[in-house]
Scaffold this active site. Structure first.
Site, PDB file in Angstrom:
ATOM      1  N   GLU A  57      44.098 -12.019 -16.932  1.00 40.66           N
ATOM      2  CA  GLU A  57      44.575 -11.781 -15.574  1.00 40.66           C
ATOM      3  C   GLU A  57      45.410 -10.502 -15.494  1.00 40.66           C
ATOM      4  OE1 GLU A  57      44.787 -16.332 -16.269  1.00 40.66           O
ATOM      5  OE2 GLU A  57      44.892 -14.478 -17.445  1.00 40.66           O
ATOM      6  N   CYS A  93      50.861 -16.134 -16.451  1.00 39.76           N
ATOM      7  CA  CYS A  93      49.894 -15.424 -15.609  1.00 39.76           C
ATOM      8  C   CYS A  93      49.870 -15.974 -14.188  1.00 39.76           C
ATOM      9  CB  CYS A  93      48.503 -15.506 -16.221  1.00 39.76           C
ATOM     10  SG  CYS A  93      48.336 -14.523 -17.724  1.00 39.76           S
ATOM     11  N   ALA A 163      21.797 -23.960 -46.212  1.00 40.16           N
ATOM     12  CA  ALA A 163      20.413 -23.501 -46.211  1.00 40.16           C
ATOM     13  C   ALA A 163      19.633 -24.393 -47.166  1.00 40.16           C
ATOM     14  CB  ALA A 163      20.319 -22.045 -46.636  1.00 40.16           C
ATOM     15  N   THR A 210      31.270 -25.153 -55.867  1.00 41.83           N
ATOM     16  CA  THR A 210      30.735 -23.982 -55.170  1.00 41.83           C
ATOM     17  C   THR A 210      31.535 -22.738 -55.520  1.00 41.83           C
ATOM     18  OG1 THR A 210      29.882 -25.322 -53.342  1.00 41.83           O
ATOM     19  CG2 THR A 210      30.246 -22.983 -52.907  1.00 41.83           C
ATOM     20  N   ASP A 214      29.160 -20.323 -57.701  1.00 38.75           N
ATOM     21  CA  ASP A 214      28.663 -19.233 -56.855  1.00 38.75           C
ATOM     22  C   ASP A 214      29.593 -18.027 -56.836  1.00 38.75           C
ATOM     23  OD1 ASP A 214      26.686 -21.018 -56.311  1.00 38.75           O
ATOM     24  OD2 ASP A 214      27.221 -21.358 -54.211  1.00 38.75           O
ATOM     25  N   LEU A 218      33.486 -15.194 -49.478  1.00 36.24           N
ATOM     26  CA  LEU A 218      33.800 -15.843 -48.200  1.00 36.24           C
ATOM     27  C   LEU A 218      34.442 -14.869 -47.215  1.00 36.24           C
ATOM     28  CD1 LEU A 218      35.094 -19.362 -49.348  1.00 36.24           C
ATOM     29  CD2 LEU A 218      32.756 -18.606 -48.921  1.00 36.24           C
ATOM     30  N   ARG A 221      31.097  -9.246 -44.312  1.00 40.30           N
ATOM     31  CA  ARG A 221      30.619  -7.975 -44.865  1.00 40.30           C
ATOM     32  C   ARG A 221      29.420  -7.410 -44.107  1.00 40.30           C
ATOM     33  NH1 ARG A 221      31.303 -11.538 -48.740  1.00 40.30           N
ATOM     34  NH2 ARG A 221      29.073 -11.763 -49.200  1.00 40.30           N
ATOM     35  N   GLU A 297      31.068 -24.730 -45.887  1.00 41.12           N
ATOM     36  CA  GLU A 297      29.894 -24.086 -46.476  1.00 41.12           C
ATOM     37  C   GLU A 297      29.355 -24.799 -47.717  1.00 41.12           C
ATOM     38  OE1 GLU A 297      29.399 -20.045 -47.178  1.00 41.12           O
ATOM     39  OE2 GLU A 297      29.550 -19.466 -45.085  1.00 41.12           O
ATOM     40  N   GLY A 299      29.962 -27.420 -51.476  1.00 39.34           N
ATOM     41  CA  GLY A 299      28.581 -27.797 -51.727  1.00 39.34           C
ATOM     42  C   GLY A 299      28.143 -29.050 -51.004  1.00 39.34           C
TER      43      GLY A 299
END
Length: 355
Positions: A57, A93, A163, A210, A214, A218, A221, A297, A299
């Site tokens: 506003e 506001c 995935a 994970t 992996d 996180l 990028r 994300e 596991g």
């Protein structure tokens, strides 16, 4: 049922369009857009750009040209969220709207924040302003699902993400980092979408395996935006400090039973867990930080624990129909009856959303 004109709908759609420009930079505040109209002409518009800076506003009023200032007293302001009524980092506001002498305010949805929750509307009505609410309210609440979830349920809006292969696996079976990298399931296009999602969310959570197998960063990028707060469950606090998760690219929180002194750098915080209800403790901690949105994300076991506890709002599942491995780590299983709400294609990959 309220009747809104085509013009009202058009201007509120513009509010929502403007509000989206603040994606990824307003949290813990909501994304909000505002449009000022006089005699069928937009004379000012704005959106909330960044937390701690002027609200939509204010930016809309500031955008009005000097020669149009006198028109404010005959104008309608459209706002995608109820104008605030409290002093925070910026003044209320609703008081600005009153001081400008605007005659009509059209609001998409009430602000369920306990500091507002109808008080902004009531204050403007007491000042003699016509206030109309409920125009495109569903769209406005979906736009700020994290904000509304936090203030309604006292927890972040939770997105589960994984995935999987055509035959329902999320990875090969690996017992140590020496067994190689994680199975590449996602396509370059879907990876860009993942990093966009990270830029739009406040926090991202993984489990111990994970993080170890992996070694993820996180961070954001492949998209422009801020890094989310990185979270990891490490009950015994055995993860090495050399992991990317603990670098200085973003803040990290470790949830553990075994807090260690001097283990990590300044950007890493250790939060002590107590026995029982780990997910609930994490959610409570994130709510205290005003974290609006969380991505889980992996596991598979961590994702399934959120599903089994009913602690999720959206599941984002990527399927690669061209990849099958025959055996591996089984993908999480959503409850029976949960249906796909939306599907998108990224090349040969199918991206499905469940809610």
């Amino acid at each position: 049922m309220k009747k809104f004109s085509e013009a009202d709908i058009y201007y509120m759609q513009r509010c929502l369009q403007l509000a989206r420009c603040g994606s990824g930079s307003t949290s813990p505040n909501p994304m909000v857009g505002a449009v000022i109209v006089c005699d069928g002409r937009i004379i000012g518009e704005g959106y909330h750009i960044r937390a701690g800076e002027p609200h939509a506003e204010v930016n809309a009023v500031r955008s009005v040209k000097e020669c149009d200032r006198e028109l404010l007293q005959r104008s309608t302001i459209y706002v995608s969220l109820e104008p605030c009524s409290h002093h925070g980092k910026t003044p209320p506001c609703c008081d600005l709207i009153i001081s400008c002498g605007m005659k009509r305010v059209v609001i998409a949805t009430t602000d369920f924040n306990a500091q507002v929750n109808g008080e902004g509307i009531a204050r403007m009505q007491r000042a003699g302003i016509e206030v109309v609410t409920g125009l495109l309210s569903d769209e406005a609440q979906r736009l700020n699902s994290g904000f509304f979830t936090l203030h309604r349920l006292n927890r972040p809006c939770i997105t589960l993400k994984w995935a999987e292969t055509a035959d329902g696996f999320i990875d090969r079976r690996r017992s140590s980092i020496d067994d190689g990298a994680a199975l590449a399931i996602s396509t370059p296009g879907s990876m860009v979408a993942v990093h966009k999602l990270r830029a739009q969310c406040d926090a991202i959570l993984v489990g111990t395996r994970t993080a170890l197998l992996d070694n993820p960063s996180l961070t954001v990028r492949r998209w422009a935006g801020r890094n989310p707060l990185r979270l990891v469950i490490d009950k015994e606090n055995t993860l090495p400090a050399s992991l990317r998760l603990f670098n200085d690219e973003a803040r990290t929180v470790v949830y553990t039973y075994n807090v260690k002194d001097g283990e990590f750098g300044k950007n890493v915080e250790q939060v002590a867990l107590t026995e029982g209800g780990i997910l609930e403790q994490i959610i409570q901690h994130l709510a205290s930080l005003k974290v609006n949105s969380l991505i889980v994300e992996g596991g598979a076991a961590l994702l399934q624990s959120f599903i089994d506890a009913g602690l999720w709002d959206t599941a984002r599942v990527e399927r690669n129909p061209l990849l099958a491995i025959g055996n591996g780590v089984a993908a999480p299983v959503l409850p029976k009856g949960v249906r796909c709400s939306t599907e998108k294609l990224f090349g040969n990959e199918i991206l499905s959303f469940y809610a």
